[in-house]
Design a protein around this motif. Structure first.
Motif, PDB file in Angstrom:
ATOM      1  N   ARG A   1     -17.706  -2.429   6.328  1.00  0.00           N
ATOM      2  CA  ARG A   1     -18.310  -3.725   5.999  1.00  0.00           C
ATOM      3  C   ARG A   1     -19.186  -4.236   7.139  1.00  0.00           C
ATOM      4  O   ARG A   1     -20.326  -4.669   6.934  1.00  0.00           O
ATOM      5  CB  ARG A   1     -17.186  -4.726   5.704  1.00  0.00           C
ATOM      6  CG  ARG A   1     -17.692  -6.098   5.353  1.00  0.00           C
ATOM      7  CD  ARG A   1     -16.550  -6.987   4.916  1.00  0.00           C
ATOM      8  NE  ARG A   1     -17.076  -8.286   4.493  1.00  0.00           N
ATOM      9  CZ  ARG A   1     -16.347  -9.218   3.890  1.00  0.00           C
ATOM     10  NH1 ARG A   1     -15.067  -8.989   3.648  1.00  0.00           N
ATOM     11  NH2 ARG A   1     -16.876 -10.366   3.524  1.00  0.00           N
TER      12      ARG A   1
ATOM     13  N   ASP B   1      -8.178   3.771   0.289  1.00  0.00           N
ATOM     14  CA  ASP B   1      -8.420   3.400  -1.104  1.00  0.00           C
ATOM     15  C   ASP B   1      -9.563   4.250  -1.678  1.00  0.00           C
ATOM     16  O   ASP B   1     -10.564   4.489  -1.005  1.00  0.00           O
ATOM     17  CB  ASP B   1      -8.781   1.913  -1.136  1.00  0.00           C
ATOM     18  CG  ASP B   1      -8.846   1.368  -2.543  1.00  0.00           C
ATOM     19  OD1 ASP B   1      -7.912   0.659  -2.938  1.00  0.00           O
ATOM     20  OD2 ASP B   1      -9.834   1.657  -3.247  1.00  0.00           O
ATOM     21  N   PRO B   2      -9.414   4.702  -2.929  1.00  0.00           N
ATOM     22  CA  PRO B   2     -10.450   5.589  -3.490  1.00  0.00           C
ATOM     23  C   PRO B   2     -11.785   4.910  -3.795  1.00  0.00           C
ATOM     24  O   PRO B   2     -12.776   5.600  -4.020  1.00  0.00           O
ATOM     25  CB  PRO B   2      -9.800   6.112  -4.775  1.00  0.00           C
ATOM     26  CG  PRO B   2      -8.701   5.166  -5.096  1.00  0.00           C
ATOM     27  CD  PRO B   2      -8.241   4.584  -3.806  1.00  0.00           C
ATOM     28  N   VAL B   3     -11.843   3.593  -3.835  1.00  0.00           N
ATOM     29  CA  VAL B   3     -13.142   2.934  -4.069  1.00  0.00           C
ATOM     30  C   VAL B   3     -13.489   1.843  -3.057  1.00  0.00           C
ATOM     31  O   VAL B   3     -14.636   1.401  -2.997  1.00  0.00           O
ATOM     32  CB  VAL B   3     -13.251   2.335  -5.500  1.00  0.00           C
ATOM     33  CG1 VAL B   3     -13.411   3.438  -6.526  1.00  0.00           C
ATOM     34  CG2 VAL B   3     -12.066   1.456  -5.843  1.00  0.00           C
ATOM     35  N   HIS B   4     -12.510   1.402  -2.301  1.00  0.00           N
ATOM     36  CA  HIS B   4     -12.785   0.308  -1.366  1.00  0.00           C
ATOM     37  C   HIS B   4     -12.671   0.768   0.077  1.00  0.00           C
ATOM     38  O   HIS B   4     -11.588   1.119   0.526  1.00  0.00           O
ATOM     39  CB  HIS B   4     -11.791  -0.837  -1.587  1.00  0.00           C
ATOM     40  CG  HIS B   4     -11.845  -1.415  -2.957  1.00  0.00           C
ATOM     41  ND1 HIS B   4     -10.760  -1.459  -3.788  1.00  0.00           N
ATOM     42  CD2 HIS B   4     -12.873  -1.949  -3.649  1.00  0.00           C
ATOM     43  CE1 HIS B   4     -11.110  -2.011  -4.937  1.00  0.00           C
ATOM     44  NE2 HIS B   4     -12.395  -2.316  -4.884  1.00  0.00           N
TER      45      HIS B   4
ATOM     46  N   ASP C   1      -2.498   9.095   1.848  1.00  0.00           N
ATOM     47  CA  ASP C   1      -2.870   8.369   0.634  1.00  0.00           C
ATOM     48  C   ASP C   1      -1.973   7.163   0.443  1.00  0.00           C
ATOM     49  O   ASP C   1      -0.789   7.204   0.772  1.00  0.00           O
ATOM     50  CB  ASP C   1      -2.698   9.280  -0.590  1.00  0.00           C
ATOM     51  CG  ASP C   1      -3.887  10.199  -0.751  1.00  0.00           C
ATOM     52  OD1 ASP C   1      -4.963   9.870  -0.234  1.00  0.00           O
ATOM     53  OD2 ASP C   1      -3.724  11.248  -1.402  1.00  0.00           O
ATOM     54  N   ASN C   2      -2.531   6.128  -0.114  1.00  0.00           N
ATOM     55  CA  ASN C   2      -1.782   4.915  -0.489  1.00  0.00           C
ATOM     56  C   ASN C   2      -1.315   4.075   0.688  1.00  0.00           C
ATOM     57  O   ASN C   2      -0.621   3.092   0.497  1.00  0.00           O
ATOM     58  CB  ASN C   2      -0.546   5.249  -1.347  1.00  0.00           C
ATOM     59  CG  ASN C   2      -0.910   5.942  -2.627  1.00  0.00           C
ATOM     60  OD1 ASN C   2      -1.838   5.517  -3.305  1.00  0.00           O
ATOM     61  ND2 ASN C   2      -0.214   7.018  -2.951  1.00  0.00           N
TER      62      ASN C   2
ATOM     63  N   THR D   1     -21.086  -4.974  -6.781  1.00  0.00           N
ATOM     64  CA  THR D   1     -21.019  -5.139  -5.340  1.00  0.00           C
ATOM     65  C   THR D   1     -19.784  -4.400  -4.803  1.00  0.00           C
ATOM     66  O   THR D   1     -18.786  -4.255  -5.495  1.00  0.00           O
ATOM     67  CB  THR D   1     -20.976  -6.626  -4.927  1.00  0.00           C
ATOM     68  OG1 THR D   1     -20.950  -6.678  -3.497  1.00  0.00           O
ATOM     69  CG2 THR D   1     -19.746  -7.338  -5.471  1.00  0.00           C
ATOM     70  N   LEU D   2     -19.947  -3.950  -3.591  1.00  0.00           N
ATOM     71  CA  LEU D   2     -18.851  -3.239  -2.936  1.00  0.00           C
ATOM     72  C   LEU D   2     -17.823  -4.264  -2.431  1.00  0.00           C
ATOM     73  O   LEU D   2     -18.187  -5.330  -1.952  1.00  0.00           O
ATOM     74  CB  LEU D   2     -19.461  -2.484  -1.764  1.00  0.00           C
ATOM     75  CG  LEU D   2     -18.658  -1.462  -1.013  1.00  0.00           C
ATOM     76  CD1 LEU D   2     -18.176  -0.346  -1.928  1.00  0.00           C
ATOM     77  CD2 LEU D   2     -19.509  -0.872   0.107  1.00  0.00           C
ATOM     78  N   LYS D   3     -16.539  -3.912  -2.561  1.00  0.00           N
ATOM     79  CA  LYS D   3     -15.490  -4.746  -1.951  1.00  0.00           C
ATOM     80  C   LYS D   3     -14.719  -3.932  -0.910  1.00  0.00           C
ATOM     81  O   LYS D   3     -14.756  -2.709  -0.953  1.00  0.00           O
ATOM     82  CB  LYS D   3     -14.547  -5.279  -3.029  1.00  0.00           C
ATOM     83  CG  LYS D   3     -15.205  -6.316  -3.910  1.00  0.00           C
ATOM     84  CD  LYS D   3     -14.168  -7.087  -4.697  1.00  0.00           C
ATOM     85  CE  LYS D   3     -14.864  -8.177  -5.516  1.00  0.00           C
ATOM     86  NZ  LYS D   3     -13.870  -9.104  -6.090  1.00  0.00           N
ATOM     87  N   PHE D   4     -14.038  -4.639  -0.036  1.00  0.00           N
ATOM     88  CA  PHE D   4     -13.463  -3.970   1.135  1.00  0.00           C
ATOM     89  C   PHE D   4     -11.976  -4.291   1.308  1.00  0.00           C
ATOM     90  O   PHE D   4     -11.542  -5.399   1.016  1.00  0.00           O
ATOM     91  CB  PHE D   4     -14.207  -4.411   2.391  1.00  0.00           C
ATOM     92  CG  PHE D   4     -15.694  -4.171   2.306  1.00  0.00           C
ATOM     93  CD1 PHE D   4     -16.242  -2.988   2.759  1.00  0.00           C
ATOM     94  CD2 PHE D   4     -16.524  -5.131   1.732  1.00  0.00           C
ATOM     95  CE1 PHE D   4     -17.601  -2.760   2.675  1.00  0.00           C
ATOM     96  CE2 PHE D   4     -17.895  -4.906   1.637  1.00  0.00           C
ATOM     97  CZ  PHE D   4     -18.442  -3.720   2.101  1.00  0.00           C
ATOM     98  N   VAL D   5     -11.260  -3.316   1.821  1.00  0.00           N
ATOM     99  CA  VAL D   5      -9.836  -3.495   2.102  1.00  0.00           C
ATOM    100  C   VAL D   5      -9.675  -4.057   3.516  1.00  0.00           C
ATOM    101  O   VAL D   5     -10.141  -3.447   4.472  1.00  0.00           O
ATOM    102  CB  VAL D   5      -9.103  -2.140   2.030  1.00  0.00           C
ATOM    103  CG1 VAL D   5      -7.654  -2.280   2.460  1.00  0.00           C
ATOM    104  CG2 VAL D   5      -9.193  -1.560   0.628  1.00  0.00           C
ATOM    105  N   PRO D   6      -9.037  -5.211   3.655  1.00  0.00           N
ATOM    106  CA  PRO D   6      -8.857  -5.758   5.020  1.00  0.00           C
ATOM    107  C   PRO D   6      -7.851  -4.936   5.817  1.00  0.00           C
ATOM    108  O   PRO D   6      -7.048  -4.188   5.256  1.00  0.00           O
ATOM    109  CB  PRO D   6      -8.333  -7.174   4.775  1.00  0.00           C
ATOM    110  CG  PRO D   6      -7.750  -7.163   3.412  1.00  0.00           C
ATOM    111  CD  PRO D   6      -8.434  -6.077   2.631  1.00  0.00           C
TER     112      PRO D   6
END
Lengths: 323, 305
Positions: free
Chosen positions: A236, A227-230, A48-49, A3-8
């Motif tokens: 969302r 983020d490279p994956v979130h 980045d970051n 499942t995908l997760k997300f950065v708040p």
């Protein structure tokens, strides 16, 4: 399937916000603690970051003064609640406030107005107590999102768009989106390897009519996350919106659009490509699903934050440091 | 200031002779910057502070959330990289501390990258780093405003615990993924009517995006410039009365004039619309660790000796 997760979102006040808030508290609101409409914004061009910043500044009180005419800035409407005492702040009913705010978001989702105006993909709630004697401001942001669906299943791992599209295709997508100021939209792949922008409403209608054409559609959403994956919150909320409106679609392609400008060049290859297998949530009806979204404090716990501006606002301190 | 109020708006271009610019030239140079480097945007500022000699929606330029990964004193001081851009009048001039290095930024990025890959943070020893002194008090203060018994009820939230960047190391802060806690700056470029040049303003934020005190902001200003080049004044377009650090514009026109001459000697012409881009390069010497300049170095400025 993962499942995908997300950065708040991570809240970021411009100092000018506090100056303007103070002025309004003294001259306009006084003891009025009713809800005020304000707006904030996010950008999709962070380094980045960096966290997925959500900015508010001195202009954010004026609803007419939208910054949406600016590139890479995406405005979000919200509610300001300015309470009068520290006790009120500490015991504030955060659950019911979040429920109210998220129901505004949800009603726009289900009634379709978010499909027509994707600016409505996000909302925020901002609770503040301003201790004007000490120049200490207590605040707490909520960025409502829904706990339904319980998972966004990825058909393949999240990857940068460069691993999915050729550089010609990315060039064509970029060019197509050049004049696009929308928070989210959809691209339809045309015959001659070009893309056409269609709005979310049209895309959902087309896909519900012809679910087998899903691979021709790519949803685009401007993403504050680095983020490279979130991806971030707007992604969302777009997915929740699409899961609600799409009926029998087996494949959902999404680009989390991120831009960067260096040396007179636009870079977009750090944008993320998502391929999901949506499960319709239309059966949950119109009832507002459970939501989440209060920002954590610096200790990563559920609590408010505070900012102390005595050194830049207190006239006594200013007089002492004046040259 | 009175000086500013009494100074008439510059109408005739005197760029080539003196290195100053008119408001119209400022707007042209700003448009050029925004077009080529969209991280910079025009801003209107406080409506009550509009300057009538500038367009309403183009009062000043702003770039936000610019990372500043480390403090000036943490930078290795390499004498052989220095070049005095303007040393004629003997009081320091502009020391371009990284004239021969490709860029400080690469170095900082590498540094940040190393910390990422090593997983655990590299402890950077910084003299007089007092960031952690009042952590205990902070924790108690925060606890007072936390809701008991409420745990993370959102299974789809990615862990965002940021790792501290160099100089902000807190040993007990959990190390998370992909986010680097760093100071950030909002930079503004205003038109200074008195000196008839652009003027750079800084607002700094800590790792949690709380405003930095003036003392802390001084850590990000080159020590060669901190006391004489940077002054605290009221921003001409923003609300409030708080003083904000700005790079004093009294030398800008001189530096610009020298650059124009140098370029002219090499048989080229420095166009006025390049003004702000070039301005950004020479003020980098004052704030070497604030990572804001993404424009290509114009070659004729880079090799102006």
């Amino acid at each position: 399937m993962t499942t995908l997760k997300f950065v708040p979102y991570s809240s970021a006040f411009d100092t000018g916000f506090w100056h303007e808030l103070t002025r309004r508290k003294l001259e306009v609101y006084r003891l009025d603690s009713s809800n005020q409409s304000i707006f904030g914004y996010y950008a999709n061009d962070a380094n980045d970051n960096m966290p997925a910043l959500f900015n508010v500044d001195h202009q954010c009180f004026d609803e007419n003064n939208k910054i949406s005419n600016q590139q890479q800035l995406y405005s979000v409407n919200g509610t300001l609640k300015l309470v009068n005492t520290i006790e009120e702040f500490k015991t504030f009913d955060i659950d019911s406030a979040l429920k109210t705010e998220s129901s505004l978001l949800w009603n726009d989702f289900v009634q379709g107005s978010t499909l027509e105006n994707p600016q409505k993909l996000n909302r925020f709630y901002l609770l503040i107590f301003a201790d004007l004697k000490k120049y200490i401001y207590h605040y707490w942001f909520a960025f409502p999102t829904f706990l339904v669906p319980t998972a966004f299943n990825l058909s393949s791992p999240v990857k940068p768009i460069g691993e999915q599209f050729s550089s010609d295709e990315i060039g064509a997508i970029s060019k197509t989106l050049e004049a696009n100021k929308l928070h989210a939209c959809c691209l339809h792949r045309e015959q001659n390897s070009s893309f056409a922008v269609i709005n979310l409403k049209q895309a959902v209608e087309n896909l519900n009519e012809k679910p087998q054409s899903a691979s021709e559609y790519i949803f685009i959403v401007n993403d504050p996350s680095t983020d490279p994956v979130h991806p971030g919150w707007p992604v969302r909320n777009l997915l929740t919106l699409l899961y609600y409106h799409l009926r029998a679609v087996e494949q959902l392609n999404v680009i989390c659009w991120r831009e960067r400008f260096r040396d007179d060049q636009q870079y977009v290859n750090h944008s993320l490509y998502l391929q999901l297998k949506p499960e319709s949530i239309s059966n949950i009806g119109d009832a507002v699903p459970p939501s989440a979204g209060w920002e954590k404090n610096e200790r990563q716990r559920l609590g408010s934050r505070q900012v102390n501006l005595s050194t830049s606002m207190n006239p006594i301190h200013l007089a002492e440091t004046a040259v | 200031s009175i000086g500013e109020r009494m100074t008439p708006v510059l109408l005739q271009s005197k760029f080539r002779e003196t290195g100053v610019i008119t408001p119209t030239e400022f707007v042209a140079a700003g448009d050029f910057l925004v077009h080529h480097c969209p991280t910079w945007k025009w801003a209107a500022g406080d409506e009550n502070k509009l300057k009538d000699y500038l367009p309403k929606d183009k009062q000043f330029l702003i770039t936000r959330n610019v990372p500043c990964y480390k403090r000036c004193k943490q930078m290795e001081h390499k004498d052989n990289l220095e070049k005095i851009v303007d040393d004629e009048n003997g009081d320091g001039g502009w020391v371009d501390t990284h004239h021969y290095a490709d860029s400080t930024i690469t170095e900082v990025r590498e540094h940040a990258g190393q910390m990422e890959s090593s997983g655990k943070q590299t402890q950077v020893t910084v003299e007089g780093n007092d960031d952690n002194d009042d952590d205990d008090d902070d924790a108690a203060d925060m606890e007072e405003f936390e809701r008991k018994g409420m745990i993370n009820n959102d299974p789809l939230e990615a862990s965002t615990t940021a790792k501290p960047s160099a100089g902000a190391s807190t040993a007990d802060e959990p190390v998370g993924q992909n986010t680097l806690a760093t100071r950030t700056y909002d930079l503004n470029i205003t038109y200074d009517k008195y000196y008839q040049t652009p003027r750079l303003w800084l607002t700094g934020y800590d790792e949690h995006h709380k405003p930095l005190s003036v003392e802390k902001m001084y850590e990000d200003i080159s020590q060669d410039h901190a006391k004489k080049t940077v002054t605290m004044e009221q921003h001409p377009h923003l609300p409030g009365t708080g003083p904000m650090p700005s790079i004093h514009p009294c030398r800008h026109a001189d530096v610009m004039k020298k650059l124009i001459q140098m370029v002219a000697e090499s048989g080229k012409e420095l166009e006025v619309h390049m003004y702000i881009m070039i301005f950004l390069k020479f003020v980098q010497a004052v704030i070497p660790t604030i990572d804001y300049d993404y424009t290509r170095r114009p070659c004729h400025v880079n090799h102006c000796d």
